[in-house]
Design an enzyme around this catalytic site. Sequence first.
Site: not given
Length: 319
Positions: A123, A127-128, A141, A238
């Site tokens: 996979n 993800y930061r 995660w 964000d």
Amino acid sequence: LLFERVGSSKFPVLVNAFGSRARISLALSQPDLETPALEIEKILHARPGLGAANLARMVGLLPELASVPPRRVATGRCQDVVLVGDQVDLGALPVLTTWPSDGGPFLTLPLVMTRDPDTGTRNIGMYRMQRLGPRTTAMHWQVHKTGARHLRRAKELGMKRLEVAVALGGDPAITYAATAPLPEGLDELMLAGFLRKKAVEVVRCRTVDLEVPADADFVLEGYVDVDAPLVDEGPFGDHTGYYTPVWPCPVFHVTALTHRSDAVYPATVVGPPPMEDAWLGKATERIFLPMLRTLFPEIVDMNLPVEGAFHNLVIVAIK
């Protein structure tokens, strides 16, 4: 924008590489975002009756995708320079701190690779990652993400570590594929190969049993300790225009840092729309529309408004 001199780092920084419809099309080697969508539509129409269960197993059903699996090569530019153990210093990378109250510098375009502990299926997710020290980062995660599921399953199986590799830069089609909402089990590198009409070349990591794109600019190799306590990550400015609050996240331990000799560090600025990710989202809107029509034939068209940050709002035309 290419910043050639960034603080004390020797690496240039590239931002906003996907920041227009023309640029995202160029990044995917497509005349326009509609072109790959039309190709996928033709493939699906040639196989009527493809239901949701079968769509998730698209690789086996569609030779056009199966013909471009990743191809392993012996060496890659991503390993021009190899640093292991104490040689690793993440402080050498020009990782950006974007907003005044951010908890620290964040990697914002990482391609995070793990394998399913049961099946070994790869996979790749985006993800930061907050840089914590010279050889550690937080790994954002969220509980519903595939990386988090791999970590939970590793714990259930009694594994001590979940191996992780993180690629930065390289072929922009792979960066896009990491953001795409693929069914679990469908390799993101296969989608990149389909868009490119050419198999993605991968090379084996030096310290973990994973493969990474051979032309990546940087690769971080390492692991997450399954039983280790979580660390505070954030705040982070964000998409919403607000700061994501401090949140407990796993720690990623870096065992090796490899990079091209002419590596360029890729970054994106996360913030209130419209931002660069608008065009990554628009690519997904166009490319995945034919798949949605296959599952729901009444759908005529859809719009994922930039203002909704592609998570929170969709406008659908239905017949």
